[in-house]
Design a protein around this motif. Sequence first.
Motif, short mmCIF file in Angstrom:
data_model
loop_
_atom_site.label_atom_id
_atom_site.label_comp_id
_atom_site.label_asym_id
_atom_site.label_seq_id
_atom_site.Cartn_x
_atom_site.Cartn_y
_atom_site.Cartn_z
N GLY A 1 0.82 -1.21 0.00
CA GLY A 1 0.00 0.00 0.00
C GLY A 1 0.86 1.26 0.00
O GLY A 1 2.07 1.21 -0.22
N ALA A 2 0.23 2.38 0.24
CA ALA A 2 0.92 3.67 0.23
C ALA A 2 1.84 3.79 1.43
O ALA A 2 1.63 3.17 2.47
CB ALA A 2 -0.09 4.82 0.24
N GLY B 1 -3.45 -5.82 9.85
CA GLY B 1 -4.70 -5.17 9.47
C GLY B 1 -4.83 -3.74 9.96
O GLY B 1 -5.92 -3.17 9.89
N THR B 2 -3.74 -3.18 10.45
CA THR B 2 -3.79 -1.78 10.89
C THR B 2 -2.68 -1.01 10.19
O THR B 2 -1.57 -1.52 10.01
CB THR B 2 -3.60 -1.65 12.42
OG1 THR B 2 -2.39 -2.30 12.80
CG2 THR B 2 -4.77 -2.27 13.17
N HIS C 1 -5.26 6.99 5.95
CA HIS C 1 -4.51 6.10 6.83
C HIS C 1 -5.18 6.01 8.20
O HIS C 1 -5.20 4.95 8.82
CB HIS C 1 -3.07 6.59 6.97
CG HIS C 1 -2.40 6.86 5.66
ND1 HIS C 1 -2.53 6.00 4.57
CD2 HIS C 1 -1.63 7.89 5.23
CE1 HIS C 1 -1.84 6.48 3.55
NE2 HIS C 1 -1.30 7.64 3.92
N PHE C 2 -5.71 7.15 8.68
CA PHE C 2 -6.39 7.12 9.98
C PHE C 2 -7.67 6.31 9.90
O PHE C 2 -8.10 5.72 10.88
CB PHE C 2 -6.68 8.56 10.45
CG PHE C 2 -5.56 9.16 11.23
CD1 PHE C 2 -5.61 9.24 12.61
CD2 PHE C 2 -4.42 9.64 10.59
CE1 PHE C 2 -4.57 9.78 13.34
CE2 PHE C 2 -3.38 10.19 11.30
CZ PHE C 2 -3.44 10.27 12.69
N ALA D 1 -6.96 1.11 3.49
CA ALA D 1 -6.23 0.05 2.77
C ALA D 1 -6.47 -1.32 3.39
O ALA D 1 -6.27 -2.35 2.73
CB ALA D 1 -4.73 0.37 2.77
N THR D 2 -6.89 -1.37 4.65
CA THR D 2 -7.12 -2.67 5.31
C THR D 2 -8.60 -2.87 5.63
O THR D 2 -8.93 -3.68 6.50
CB THR D 2 -6.30 -2.74 6.61
OG1 THR D 2 -6.69 -1.66 7.47
CG2 THR D 2 -4.82 -2.65 6.31
N GLY D 3 -9.46 -2.11 5.00
CA GLY D 3 -10.89 -2.34 5.17
C GLY D 3 -11.59 -1.39 6.12
O GLY D 3 -12.76 -1.58 6.44
N GLY D 4 -10.91 -0.35 6.60
CA GLY D 4 -11.56 0.66 7.43
C GLY D 4 -11.93 0.18 8.82
O GLY D 4 -12.94 0.62 9.39
N ASN D 5 -11.13 -0.73 9.38
CA ASN D 5 -11.46 -1.31 10.69
C ASN D 5 -10.91 -0.43 11.82
O ASN D 5 -10.04 -0.85 12.60
CB ASN D 5 -10.89 -2.72 10.78
CG ASN D 5 -9.41 -2.76 10.43
OD1 ASN D 5 -8.89 -1.84 9.81
ND2 ASN D 5 -8.74 -3.83 10.84
#
Length: 1416
Positions: free
Chosen positions: A207-208, A251-252, A458-459, A463-467
């Motif tokens: 990812g970025a 995942g974060t 990013h906050f 990129a990991t599904g907005g968890n």
Amino acid sequence: MEKMADELKTETENLNPEHSMSSTGLEDDLGKLLGQETLLPKLGSIDLERELDAKSELIDDKEFNIPQVDTPPTLESILNETDDEEETFVLEDPSLLNIDNIDTHSYDTSSVASSDSGDRAHMKRKKRLPDSFSLHGSVIRLSLLKGISAQIVSAADKVDAGLPTAIAASNLIAVGTSHGLALIFGKDQNQALRLCLGSTGVGAQYGAISALSINNDCSRLLCGFAKGQITMWDLASGKLLRSITDAHPPGTAILHIKFTDDPTLAICNDSGGSVFELSFKRVMGVRTCESRCLFSGSKGEVCCIEPLHAKTELRDHPITQYSLLAMASLTKILVIGLKPSLKVWMTFPYGRMDPSSVPLLAWHFVAVQNSVNPMLAFCRGDVVHFLLVKRDDSGAIHVTKQKQLHLHYDLINFTWMNSRTVVLLDSVEKLHVIDRQTQEELETIEISEVQLVYNSSHFKSLATGGNVSQALALVGEKACYQSISSCGSQIFYLGTKSVHVMTLRSWRERVDHLLKQDCLTEALALAWSFYEGKAKAVVGLSGDVGKRKAVIADRMVEILLHYTDRTLKKCPDQGKIQVMEQHFQDMVPVIVEYCLLLQRTDLLFSQVYDKMSENSVAKGVFLECLEPYILSGKLMGMTAQVMKDLLLHFQDRNLLENMEACIVHMDITSLDIQQVVLLCWENHLYDAMIYVYNSGMNDFLSPMERLFKVIAPPLNAGKSLTDEQVVMGNKLLVYISCCLAGRAYPLGDIPEDLVPLVKNQIFEFLIRLHSAEASTDEEVYPYVRTLLHFDTREFLNVLALTFEDFKNDKQAVEYQQRIVDILLKVMVENSDFTPSQVGCLFTFLARQLAKPNNTLFVNRTLFDQVLEFLCSPDDDSRHSERQQVLLELLQAGGIVQFEENRLIQMAEKAEFYQICEFMYEREHRYDRIIDCYLRDPVRKEDVFNYIHNILSIPGYSTEEKHSVWQKALEHMEELLLLSPGKAADLITTHFNDQLEGIINNLQDQFLLFQFLRSLLDPREGINQDLIHVSPCITEQFIELLCHYSPDQVLEMLQVLEFYRLEETIQITQKHQLHEASSYLLEKKGDVHGAFLVMLEQLQSKLLMLTREDENSTQSHSIKDIEATLLKTIALCQRNSHNLNQQQREALWFPLLEAMMSPQKLSSSSASCRYSEHLKILTMQVLNNMAAFIALPSILQRILQDPVYGKGKLGEIQGLVLGMLDTFNYEQTLLETTTNLLNHDLHWSLCNLRASVTRGLTPKQDYCCICLQQYKRRQETADEIIVFSCGHLYHSLCLLSKECGLETQGLMRWTCYKCNSSSKGGKLCESFSELKKGTSTSLAQASSESALDPQQIQAFDQLCRLYRGTSRLALLTELSRSRGGERPGPLSISQGDSALSSVFQNENFQLHLAPPPFTEE
């Protein structure tokens, strides 16, 4: 990867044909500055020319060759275009940058809106600068890094690097992209791309890049990715050293990654809110990374971390061994130490704040109280907190709060520039430069054109599904942590297509920037603030204070010379002379001010003055603006040429007073004495002339001689002096006084060694027998004679002050005696002096002789001659003047020079009563002083105060007081003639026992009348409690009043108290004063008798009206009748309340009959003329009697009249109809009132019902007493009680507080909190009554139906809702006040209306609209 970097460099160079010129252009300077880590890029030569012209800071498309855009230009942009095409500027491939509307050649400052186009109107507008700009100039410089910006855009287009996402700055600049690449640029001349780390393939997997960090020695780069991976790169070789995938939960996203000062230790923060410590190790050639959780996101999400970094010179600071780390969660701040073991040193919770605001942290070492310690700044929202962190001797760390910074905007970034200056970025992308200690805002810049990159994705961990949590996602909306990086004194801002750098300007650049903006005055003020050490955010000044001031002074001199040239060049050549004067008056004083502040008078009077002399107007303004500095003592000396020009200028402009004021403040060495003396004498500038003589030549006598020559001839000839000569004489007296006192004239002091010499010279001059050029007929002692003739009193005052300063040496005593002998010879032997002047001399002598250390001798016979002269009865002129002079002489001590008996005799003969008083007072013969007052026409009125003071004030003997008392009693009639009022006051106070005797001795009846009126009338101001008179005296006064002023009898009877009614009635009847008699009879209680007197007077006046013939014009008779009738009606109204029905009819019906009887006699023409008036008056009687007599009784009485009983009802038709109208009005009023009452009652009951049946909503889910959840226990006896106020309780808790009461088998509860507060006072009172067994009734009829406490509380809320007094209370009050007049339907007990009246309430207001109806 290296191949990719080389390819990117080649493409960039190909795309940028002008890149080779960077060694001489803007980028050359930028590269040098960035390489040295100094302040900011210098401007190119083209930019310097543009700023010096100060044409415009707006963007001109034509000038900058920006290609045409799709959207047409707006009207505003067309209006702002300039026609200036003299300069050309080639932009670095605008299509490559693809940035619209960015001024690439300069990003200086937006704090000055210099958007003019060079015309006159805009030139004027430019002067209106913001206060902070005028005061501090441009503090910061924001510039575009064009090389880096171009290569970022090129990388996005050519190698698919993606948009920039993060930046980190050290000796290198690292930019992370959305496709996982890290671009490393050098801070050299070309800003060349050094490395391109990573690949798009890795970017697709990781990812970025979401965070970057460079270590201290710029050898390692850490990259954090949006999908949670971390990579470490070697910045020297570009090799990948570590790829870390298991340092934190998967995942974060990585929000922050930071190296600490230890290169083997880093900190990362992920989007789960957790913080981890990364420890890098190398074992057996294998690089490893160990992770340790410092803070778990489950306990609160951390969204900002900041390790403490120390500069190289502070690496040995004792606090660095703890490796401090600050963390900001969504609710609090934590400061922890990573070494030697993990420890929390501080926790600080936020206050209330906007949940979308961004937490910010920043460390900096500051000097406080002679020690350097780290200070942590943290904020969330609009308040910045400063915490000072110290380590004590025991090794413990202490955190102390410092002064907070309160702002009016929300922050998204906080950066330290140095220990005093901070730069803040607010949520609308404005930069604010703040001085931390004073909290003053130095500059504000709008940077929205930067198009700042935000880290929101990013906050939100997209990129990991907005968890992520909603709170963290909300903070991320404004997060720009990775877009702003500071290094040294530079801050780098990452935009979507560019990189900008911001630095503090040096002091010289700030001054130069103002000069380029054509703000010379502001530039000088700013330079002076640097010189004084008061400026803020100072950069570039080093060394000791003296060196710094010398450097700044040199620069200010350059500016002043430039300012002078500019002032002369910018002068309008055409137009009125006033325009030129105004131009120079605006400019020249600034030059003079700063030359004097810098103490450079050499510059002021050489180069500056030489240039100003080229323009006559400028020269005049220059000379005039020197005046205030000369007068204030800031400019003591100047060159002879400037002084000469200054005097000539003042003379030409006729500013003579100004010229004189300047001369007396100047150093005498600057003056041409001959020129100045001649100039002063011609223009009558005597102060300046005296100053030049005294200071320049030490000549103190020549000015006196010249002034005497002017004023002596007219005085000797007996002529009156002109105004100018009077001024000269006064100056001469002041000059002599100053010289004899040792003071210089007009200001300063004579040198101490000259003081005795000057005094002797002045005395010798004054007592000269003849003047220097004396004529043969000149009288002796001309100078003393002249001064005595001019102003005797002031000259003698000057001598008296001089005698005070004299020491008792032989020479001083001789001078005193000699001057006194001369004064006596001059004045006593001449008859041309007035008595006042002679008296002044002898008063002066008496004062001198009365001194305890007196050495003067004066022949006593001279005082006798003066006495004869003043008391001469042959001369009646100037009587008061002669008396006043003699009184002053006696008071000054001259009394010892006279034989007292002879003095009294001569004073009485001359009618000098003040002298007599003075002598009698010395002998304590106070009774004789009364005669003096009575015989003195001027002071007769003062005798009363004198007698009162003698008899009242302690300090006089009994015999003295008695003699005065006896004397006053003997002259009482004379005192009464003088002022009856004052005499009455005196008699009341001191002669109360002799009152009857005084009255009996008075033969003059009118005088007796005046005295008694002053004595007995309370309105005269005499305290009646002090008077004890018999009723016969009061009656005697009433009889005299009936004789001399019958109109005032009734008014006087109403205020007098002590008189007998029977005797007084006889007196008033004797003098036929009917109204007075009626008043007395009514006061006696004989209401009917009083009424008959008034009725008889009314009937007689009506009879006179009917007997008037047609020719009589006594129109005032109807007014007399009306006045008498009104008084009679008032009599009846006052007494009807206390009479029964029969007695009322005995008053009102005769009055009605008296008014109707003249109307029956229609034969008289006078009656016809006045019939309308009589009908109106009769109607008035009927209206008033209707309040006391029943309406049927009135009609019956009228109809029983024999005249109207025979059918003549037409004449009384109007009266009857009027009565019916009154009845209809009262009936309508009653119906309306009843209707309003019903509506009011209905509205109140509706609201009461709605209040007591409304559902209850608890404010909280816990008991207000035990503070436990309402579900705390399941006991059968425990119930939940909710009140209408919103408070919730357990029933057992309420019972423990005695807030429950059982009545008739039901529990009644009261709210504990409301009952114990002051607001619940009424409720508490009602509830206490309830406990005692008394019941509160809603209606009087049903006393058993009591309201329970909840209903009482609801009712109180209702009453507060409808603020005001109810109509029922108003009507009850009205009926109570009239309850005694006649029986009515409401019978309410009489109370003390004054105490309980609703009208007595100061908040009472009458509501004229009915209350609104509440719809169900």
